[in-house]
Design a protein around this motif. Structure first.
Motif, short mmCIF file in Angstrom:
data_model
loop_
_atom_site.label_atom_id
_atom_site.label_comp_id
_atom_site.label_asym_id
_atom_site.label_seq_id
_atom_site.Cartn_x
_atom_site.Cartn_y
_atom_site.Cartn_z
N THR A 220 25.87 -5.13 -24.28
CA THR A 220 25.33 -6.31 -23.60
C THR A 220 26.06 -7.58 -24.04
O THR A 220 26.26 -8.50 -23.24
CB THR A 220 23.83 -6.47 -23.88
OG1 THR A 220 23.60 -6.61 -25.29
CG2 THR A 220 23.06 -5.26 -23.37
N LEU A 221 26.48 -7.64 -25.31
CA LEU A 221 27.24 -8.80 -25.76
C LEU A 221 28.61 -8.85 -25.09
O LEU A 221 29.09 -9.93 -24.72
CB LEU A 221 27.40 -8.76 -27.29
CG LEU A 221 26.11 -8.93 -28.10
CD1 LEU A 221 26.39 -8.85 -29.59
CD2 LEU A 221 25.42 -10.24 -27.77
N TYR A 222 29.24 -7.69 -24.96
CA TYR A 222 30.52 -7.65 -24.25
C TYR A 222 30.33 -8.05 -22.79
O TYR A 222 31.19 -8.73 -22.20
CB TYR A 222 31.15 -6.26 -24.32
CG TYR A 222 31.40 -5.77 -25.72
CD1 TYR A 222 31.56 -6.67 -26.79
CD2 TYR A 222 31.51 -4.41 -26.02
CE1 TYR A 222 31.79 -6.22 -28.07
CE2 TYR A 222 31.76 -3.97 -27.30
CZ TYR A 222 31.89 -4.87 -28.31
OH TYR A 222 32.13 -4.44 -29.59
N LEU A 223 29.22 -7.63 -22.21
CA LEU A 223 28.93 -7.99 -20.82
C LEU A 223 28.68 -9.48 -20.68
O LEU A 223 29.10 -10.11 -19.71
CB LEU A 223 27.72 -7.18 -20.32
CG LEU A 223 27.26 -7.42 -18.89
CD1 LEU A 223 28.36 -7.04 -17.91
CD2 LEU A 223 25.99 -6.64 -18.60
N GLN A 224 27.99 -10.06 -21.68
CA GLN A 224 27.68 -11.48 -21.64
C GLN A 224 28.95 -12.34 -21.64
O GLN A 224 29.01 -13.40 -21.02
CB GLN A 224 26.79 -11.84 -22.82
CG GLN A 224 26.29 -13.28 -22.81
CD GLN A 224 25.39 -13.56 -24.00
OE1 GLN A 224 25.22 -12.71 -24.88
NE2 GLN A 224 24.82 -14.75 -24.03
N GLU A 225 29.98 -11.87 -22.33
CA GLU A 225 31.24 -12.60 -22.37
C GLU A 225 31.98 -12.60 -21.03
O GLU A 225 32.81 -13.47 -20.79
CB GLU A 225 32.17 -12.01 -23.42
CG GLU A 225 31.69 -12.18 -24.85
CD GLU A 225 32.65 -11.57 -25.84
OE1 GLU A 225 33.68 -11.00 -25.40
OE2 GLU A 225 32.39 -11.64 -27.05
#
Length: 227
Positions: A220-225
């Motif tokens: 999810t953090l990678y997606l948020q970027e």
């Protein structure tokens, strides 16, 4: 027949047919299927509450464009939770101790987040490779470092999950072997070791849940970027 401690991580076979796919599908059969009744039973209510809590926890940091990933991320976390916890039972196989399977989960999802960023906001995604205000002589080195850190993300995801679960299973097997070896000659020491084994099992239950959450949280953090 001599067996090593690592034999528990070997993929099970039946008449030459690998059963890894079966071990991935069986945990889903344990989940209660939803019904059309107005009043559901306690197990279905608990399952619905847990899924809603997981989805809310994962989607809160993301914007509305990323909410379309809610189904796949929640399903992935539910599958990892079920596999990791059921793998702690005796005479079971844990597919997430296989690096090949974890990489097969991590790499496509990481690549999907990366391609999403390159399609929706290519300038911002490429701009992550070079922090703002970098001195000119350091630009080539920083681009190489950031590119390496970007490409190593799926490997870090897979290795983290594999290493934590493998280490926990090995510790449990080592301590349980010590308990059985000490039982005939030193019963008191065997009892104390069994208590340590019980505490370690509780710890491994927590690790199984935490690692499933960390795996999906990092995605999810990678997606948020990239959204």
């Amino acid at each position: 027949m001599n067996l090593s401690f690592f034999d528990q991580f070997m993929s099970p076979h039946l008449m030459g047919i690998p059963l890894t796919l079966l071990s991935l599908l069986l945990p889903t059969l344990l989940l209660p299927a939803p019904n059309n009744r107005w009043v559901t039973n306690r197990l279905s209510t608990l399952q619905l509450w847990l899924l809603n809590t997981i989805t809310k926890q994962l989607m809160t940091p993301l914007n509305k464009k990323a909410h379309k990933w809610a189904l796949i991320l929640t399903s992935l976390m539910t599958m990892l939770l079920a596999i990791n916890l059921l793998g702690l039972l005796p005479y079971t196989f844990t597919p997430t101790t296989q690096l090949s399977m974890n990489m097969a989960l991590a790499f496509p999802l990481w690549l999907a987040t990366l391609l999403t960023g390159l399609r929706n906001q290519p300038s911002i995604s490429i701009g992550h490779l070079l922090p703002e205000g970098t001195p000119t002589p350091l630009i080539p080195a920083l681009i190489l470092i950031e590119t390496t850190s970007l490409l190593i993300r799926p490997l870090a995801l897979g290795v983290r999950l594999t290493a934590n679960l493998t280490a926990g299973h090995l510790l449990i097997q080592l301590i349980s072997t010590a308990v059985m070896a000490l039982l005939p000659i030193m019963p008191v020491m065997s009892t104390l070791t069994a208590m340590i084994l019980f505490l370690l099992t509780i710890l491994e239950i927590a690790v199984a849940m935490i690692q499933a959450y960390v795996f999906v949280l990092l995605l999810t953090l990678y997606l948020q970027e990239n959204i």
